[in-house]
Design an enzyme around this catalytic site. Structure first.
Site, PDB file in Angstrom:
ATOM      1  N   GLY A 142       0.825  -1.207   0.000  1.00 31.20           N
ATOM      2  CA  GLY A 142       0.000   0.000   0.000  1.00 31.20           C
ATOM      3  C   GLY A 142       0.853   1.248   0.000  1.00 31.20           C
ATOM      4  N   ASP A 143       0.221   2.356  -0.377  1.00 28.77           N
ATOM      5  CA  ASP A 143       0.895   3.648  -0.327  1.00 28.77           C
ATOM      6  C   ASP A 143      -0.149   4.739  -0.121  1.00 28.77           C
ATOM      7  OD1 ASP A 143       3.671   4.940  -0.819  1.00 28.77           O
ATOM      8  OD2 ASP A 143       2.234   6.225  -1.857  1.00 28.77           O
ATOM      9  N   THR A 144       0.256   5.767   0.601  1.00 25.83           N
ATOM     10  CA  THR A 144      -0.645   6.879   0.917  1.00 25.83           C
ATOM     11  C   THR A 144      -0.036   8.187   0.446  1.00 25.83           C
ATOM     12  OG1 THR A 144      -1.492   5.705   2.851  1.00 25.83           O
ATOM     13  CG2 THR A 144      -1.859   8.078   2.776  1.00 25.83           C
TER      14      THR A 144
END
Length: 200
Positions: free
Chosen positions: A78-80
């Site tokens: 994941g990445d934000t």
């Protein structure tokens, strides 16, 4: 009865691990992904989040196979990305970076894009991008100084961590709270189940 595939979480983040635990999932392996997170020229926030999540997954899948643990495993990454308009705010590493971000976010709305990617052993990807809108109250200098003194901002996209003291400064949120923390749980659960990973 078929056993579930192993699950590799492509992160060393205690927040993402705790979120997975909330839905009854315990990864078999934790392998952090070290990738260049610099946006490409003209890259918009949503596309950046999606690209980085996918790249992290591929990087960890390759690393896992080199150590002999990833041949039949699912890889969750994941990445934000925090953005004001099309402007991408960096992960705050220095106090000045965090202070600049907080002053920019004060009294206005911004968007948080959290992308998740699930790779199967063949390298095929299932992906989701979740957009959450957030508005901070107008922050006084003393509120900014107090938050900076907490140290919670370090390494956080946009210079704040919603799961800490910053939550008391947020006037409004629409979207996924867990996504802002680092992993949108509804979408994560759906991706895992669609790949045959049993969740109660």
């Amino acid at each position: 009865m078929a056993t579930r595939p192993d699950l590799i979480l492509a992160s060393a983040s205690p927040r993402r691990l705790a979120l997975l635990n909330q839905i009854g999932v315990e990864p078999d392996h934790l392998i952090p992904a070290d990738v260049d997170e610099t946006p490409l020229k003209g890259e918009i926030p949503r596309k950046l989040a999606a690209r980085l999540a996918h790249t992290k997954g591929l990087t960890v899948q390759h690393k896992a196979r080199q150590t002999g643990i990833g041949d039949n495993a699912l890889v969750l990454s994941g990445d934000t990305v925090v953005a004001v308009g099309r402007r991408i705010l960096p992960k705050a590493e220095m106090l000045d970076d965090a202070a600049h971000s907080l002053r920019l976010l004060s009294g206005r709305s911004h968007r948080v894009f959290t992308s998740i990617c699930l790779l199967n052993p063949a390298g095929n990807a299932r992906r989701r991008v979740v957009e959450t809108r957030i508005r901070f109250k107008r922050l006084s200098n003393s509120e900014i100084d107090a938050y900076l003194a907490s140290g919670e901002w370090h390494g956080k996209a946009g210079g704040y961590a919603i799961q800490g003291a910053a939550e008391g400064l947020i006037a409004w949120i629409s979207g996924s709270h867990s996504g802002v923390v680092g992993l949108p749980l509804f979408e994560t659960r759906a991706l895992l189940k669609s790949a045959g990973f049993a969740i109660g």
